[in-house]
Write a protein that holds these residues in place. Structure first.
Motif, PDB file in Angstrom:
ATOM      1  N   PRO A 204       0.871  -1.045  -0.194  1.00  0.00           N
ATOM      2  CA  PRO A 204       0.034  -0.076  -0.031  1.00  0.00           C
ATOM      3  C   PRO A 204       0.845   1.360   0.141  1.00  0.00           C
ATOM      4  O   PRO A 204       0.586   2.307  -0.707  1.00  0.00           O
ATOM      5  CB  PRO A 204      -0.822  -0.148   1.397  1.00  0.00           C
ATOM      6  CG  PRO A 204      -0.245  -1.142   2.160  1.00  0.00           C
ATOM      7  CD  PRO A 204       0.431  -2.044   1.333  1.00  0.00           C
TER       8      PRO A 204
ATOM      9  N   HIS B 191       1.824   1.838  -3.500  1.00  0.00           N
ATOM     10  CA  HIS B 191       0.862   2.338  -4.314  1.00  0.00           C
ATOM     11  C   HIS B 191       0.534   3.598  -4.049  1.00  0.00           C
ATOM     12  O   HIS B 191       0.639   4.598  -5.234  1.00  0.00           O
ATOM     13  CB  HIS B 191      -0.480   1.665  -3.859  1.00  0.00           C
ATOM     14  CG  HIS B 191      -1.579   1.739  -4.769  1.00  0.00           C
ATOM     15  ND1 HIS B 191      -2.782   1.566  -4.534  1.00  0.00           N
ATOM     16  CD2 HIS B 191      -1.839   2.378  -5.829  1.00  0.00           C
ATOM     17  CE1 HIS B 191      -3.775   1.583  -5.288  1.00  0.00           C
ATOM     18  NE2 HIS B 191      -3.047   2.291  -6.300  1.00  0.00           N
TER      19      HIS B 191
ATOM     20  N   ARG C  67       1.025   6.559  -7.291  1.00  0.00           N
ATOM     21  CA  ARG C  67       0.039   7.700  -7.619  1.00  0.00           C
ATOM     22  C   ARG C  67       0.281   8.923  -7.660  1.00  0.00           C
ATOM     23  O   ARG C  67       0.039   9.715  -8.402  1.00  0.00           O
ATOM     24  CB  ARG C  67      -1.152   6.868  -6.656  1.00  0.00           C
ATOM     25  CG  ARG C  67      -2.520   7.522  -7.242  1.00  0.00           C
ATOM     26  CD  ARG C  67      -3.638   6.972  -6.743  1.00  0.00           C
ATOM     27  NE  ARG C  67      -3.564   7.218  -5.349  1.00  0.00           N
ATOM     28  CZ  ARG C  67      -4.275   6.468  -4.234  1.00  0.00           C
ATOM     29  NH1 ARG C  67      -5.128   5.693  -4.705  1.00  0.00           N
ATOM     30  NH2 ARG C  67      -4.096   6.735  -2.992  1.00  0.00           N
TER      31      ARG C  67
ATOM     32  N   GLN D 293       7.681  -6.174  -3.991  1.00  0.00           N
ATOM     33  CA  GLN D 293       6.439  -5.898  -4.206  1.00  0.00           C
ATOM     34  C   GLN D 293       5.732  -6.132  -5.600  1.00  0.00           C
ATOM     35  O   GLN D 293       4.808  -5.722  -6.222  1.00  0.00           O
ATOM     36  CB  GLN D 293       6.544  -4.113  -4.789  1.00  0.00           C
ATOM     37  CG  GLN D 293       6.575  -3.237  -3.481  1.00  0.00           C
ATOM     38  CD  GLN D 293       7.250  -1.919  -3.598  1.00  0.00           C
ATOM     39  OE1 GLN D 293       8.441  -1.675  -3.582  1.00  0.00           O
ATOM     40  NE2 GLN D 293       6.410  -1.072  -4.004  1.00  0.00           N
TER      41      GLN D 293
ATOM     42  N   ASP E  90      -0.873  -9.016  -8.650  1.00  0.00           N
ATOM     43  CA  ASP E  90      -1.610  -7.706  -9.272  1.00  0.00           C
ATOM     44  C   ASP E  90      -0.938  -6.530  -9.390  1.00  0.00           C
ATOM     45  O   ASP E  90      -1.773  -5.393  -9.790  1.00  0.00           O
ATOM     46  CB  ASP E  90      -2.827  -7.536  -8.511  1.00  0.00           C
ATOM     47  CG  ASP E  90      -2.385  -7.433  -6.808  1.00  0.00           C
ATOM     48  OD1 ASP E  90      -1.188  -7.476  -6.686  1.00  0.00           O
ATOM     49  OD2 ASP E  90      -3.324  -7.294  -5.889  1.00  0.00           O
ATOM     50  N   THR E  91       0.185  -6.532  -9.437  1.00  0.00           N
ATOM     51  CA  THR E  91       0.962  -5.316  -9.555  1.00  0.00           C
ATOM     52  C   THR E  91       0.866  -4.578 -11.077  1.00  0.00           C
ATOM     53  O   THR E  91       0.650  -3.416 -11.185  1.00  0.00           O
ATOM     54  CB  THR E  91       2.509  -5.449  -9.291  1.00  0.00           C
ATOM     55  OG1 THR E  91       2.969  -5.946  -7.905  1.00  0.00           O
ATOM     56  CG2 THR E  91       3.444  -4.231  -9.545  1.00  0.00           C
TER      57      THR E  91
ATOM     58  N   GLN F 212      -1.413  -4.624 -13.143  1.00  0.00           N
ATOM     59  CA  GLN F 212      -3.011  -4.268 -13.091  1.00  0.00           C
ATOM     60  C   GLN F 212      -2.978  -2.968 -12.192  1.00  0.00           C
ATOM     61  O   GLN F 212      -3.645  -1.847 -12.816  1.00  0.00           O
ATOM     62  CB  GLN F 212      -3.818  -5.302 -12.327  1.00  0.00           C
ATOM     63  CG  GLN F 212      -5.275  -4.891 -13.095  1.00  0.00           C
ATOM     64  CD  GLN F 212      -6.274  -5.730 -12.314  1.00  0.00           C
ATOM     65  OE1 GLN F 212      -6.166  -6.872 -11.805  1.00  0.00           O
ATOM     66  NE2 GLN F 212      -7.493  -4.829 -11.769  1.00  0.00           N
ATOM     67  N   MET F 213      -2.096  -2.861 -11.179  1.00  0.00           N
ATOM     68  CA  MET F 213      -2.376  -1.790 -10.335  1.00  0.00           C
ATOM     69  C   MET F 213      -1.745  -0.554 -10.901  1.00  0.00           C
ATOM     70  O   MET F 213      -2.028   0.560 -11.090  1.00  0.00           O
ATOM     71  CB  MET F 213      -1.508  -2.264  -9.013  1.00  0.00           C
ATOM     72  CG  MET F 213      -1.552  -1.049  -8.064  1.00  0.00           C
ATOM     73  SD  MET F 213       0.035   0.198  -8.195  1.00  0.00           S
ATOM     74  CE  MET F 213       1.408  -1.022  -7.339  1.00  0.00           C
TER      75      MET F 213
ATOM     76  N   GLU G 140      -3.795   0.791 -13.762  1.00  0.00           N
ATOM     77  CA  GLU G 140      -4.872   1.659 -13.294  1.00  0.00           C
ATOM     78  C   GLU G 140      -4.532   3.073 -12.981  1.00  0.00           C
ATOM     79  O   GLU G 140      -5.031   3.898 -13.292  1.00  0.00           O
ATOM     80  CB  GLU G 140      -5.539   1.226 -11.841  1.00  0.00           C
ATOM     81  CG  GLU G 140      -6.581  -0.073 -12.242  1.00  0.00           C
ATOM     82  CD  GLU G 140      -7.182  -1.020 -11.011  1.00  0.00           C
ATOM     83  OE1 GLU G 140      -7.434  -2.060 -11.331  1.00  0.00           O
ATOM     84  OE2 GLU G 140      -6.514  -0.424  -9.785  1.00  0.00           O
ATOM     85  N   VAL G 141      -3.226   2.992 -12.089  1.00  0.00           N
ATOM     86  CA  VAL G 141      -2.603   4.338 -11.775  1.00  0.00           C
ATOM     87  C   VAL G 141      -2.352   5.202 -13.153  1.00  0.00           C
ATOM     88  O   VAL G 141      -2.528   6.475 -13.072  1.00  0.00           O
ATOM     89  CB  VAL G 141      -1.409   4.048 -10.943  1.00  0.00           C
ATOM     90  CG1 VAL G 141      -0.760   5.531 -10.765  1.00  0.00           C
ATOM     91  CG2 VAL G 141      -1.787   3.590  -9.467  1.00  0.00           C
TER      92      VAL G 141
END
Ligand code: C2E
Ligand code: CA
Ligand code: CA
Length: 282
Positions: free
Chosen positions: A88, A91, A95, A126, A130-131, A133-134, A137-138
């Motif tokens: 987190p 992330h 962002r 890290q 799902d990295t 995809q994360m 998304e960012v």
């Protein structure tokens, strides 16, 4: 005493209890810090060695602690990795870094300035399922062009699975982002990483930049690393450039890009904005 196998005993010393409690307390504090949004991103320019013009920025996390002040990453990243809180935290950093850089690049385009890339650190810890995809998304959410993002891969303090990391990096590459190996030359697996991972950029560790102006054996080694990078057609960035003589020696080695206190320390958002969007001349 605790049995460790092969007939050896490890004494559980009071310091170990202390260290354990420290980790647990730090993990609790890090969770709170996430809730209270206490992580901030600093930016250090990556410059052309020839004229010091910024071509990119490295995002470096800081913890703005209400009592302790600004806490350096080395004091909390290892525990964050151990506890997976790095996921987190990472992330948030990604962002914030993508959002800022997208805004800077929009304003730079209006001023006729070239786009900047932003480098974000990602430890192998890290790199989970799902990295990619994360990250996608960012990029979508912040509007940053994938080609403006470079992920700097650092060897985690924890063990990692080479095949899984490779897989993740291929997926990330598929998004159109750049990949860099951080601290090149220090990890035992630097060359293996260069062979196995789809890397575009090598960041030469500060250790190979220090003493560049000293004895020639050492500068020969730095020159060889720069040449290795050029031979395999990777960009090469020298880290921790502090002096004019180091800048000159790196240029003589054929290195084009550098980062370090000679150009700028890591800057807060306002100072980074002033650096990348210079006020028009009066
Ligand atoms: P790094 O990725 O190797 O970052 C470069 C470090 O060198 C930064 O320390 C920077 O402030 C420092 N540095 C830059 N130029 C010079 C110089 O000329 N001289 C000297 N002596 N130092 C210089 P910082 O910000 O304390 O970060 C330490 C490490 O923490 C980073 O090393 C990176 O491995 C890790 N880190 C920082 N932010 C993040 C993050 O968001 N995620 C992850 N996973 N790791 C991070
Ligand atoms: Ca880095
Ligand atoms: Ca580094």
């Amino acid at each position: 005493a605790k049995r460790t196998g092969k007939g050896r005993y490890e004494v559980f010393r009071p310091e170990m209890q202390e260290a354990f409690e420290k980790t647990v307390n730090l993990a609790t504090d890090l969770r709170l810090a996430l809730e209270r949004d206490e992580f901030v991103v600093y930016y250090q320019p990556i410059c052309t060695l020839a004229d010091g013009a910024p071509v990119g920025l490295e995002a470096l996390v800081r913890w703005q602690h209400p009592a302790r002040g600004m806490v350096a990453p080395m004091e909390f990243i290892p525990t964050a990795e151990e506890t997976e809180l790095i996921v987190p935290i990472g992330h948030r950093v990604l962002r914030e870094a993508c959002r800022s850089t997208a805004a800077w690049n929009r304003r730079r385009a209006l001023a006729g300035l070239p786009e900047l890339t932003v480098h974000v650190n990602l430890s192998t810890r890290q790199l989970r399922g799902d990295t990619p995809q994360m990250v996608a998304e960012v990029l979508g959410e912040t509007g940053l062009a994938p080609s403006s993002l470079v992920l700097e891969i650092t060897e985690s303090h924890q063990a990692f699975d080479l095949a899984q990391v490779c897989d993740q990096l291929q997926c990330l590459k598929g998004l159109g982002v750049g990949l860099a190996i951080d601290d090149f030359g220090t990890g035992y697996s630097s060359l293996l990483a260069l062979r196995e991972f789809p890397i575009d950029t090598i960041k030469i560790d500060k250790a190979f930049v220090d003493n560049l102006d000293g004895c020639s054996d050492r500068s020969d080694l730095t020159r060889a690393i720069v040449q290795l990078g050029r031979t395999v057609r990777r960009d090469v960035v020298a880290e921790g450039v502090e002096s004019e003589s180091q800048r000159q020696a790196l240029l003589d080695c054929g290195c084009r890009l550098g980062q370090g206190y000679l150009f700028a320390k890591p800057l807060d958002h306002a100072a980074a904005t002033a650096l990348v969007l210079p006020a028009p001349a009066q």
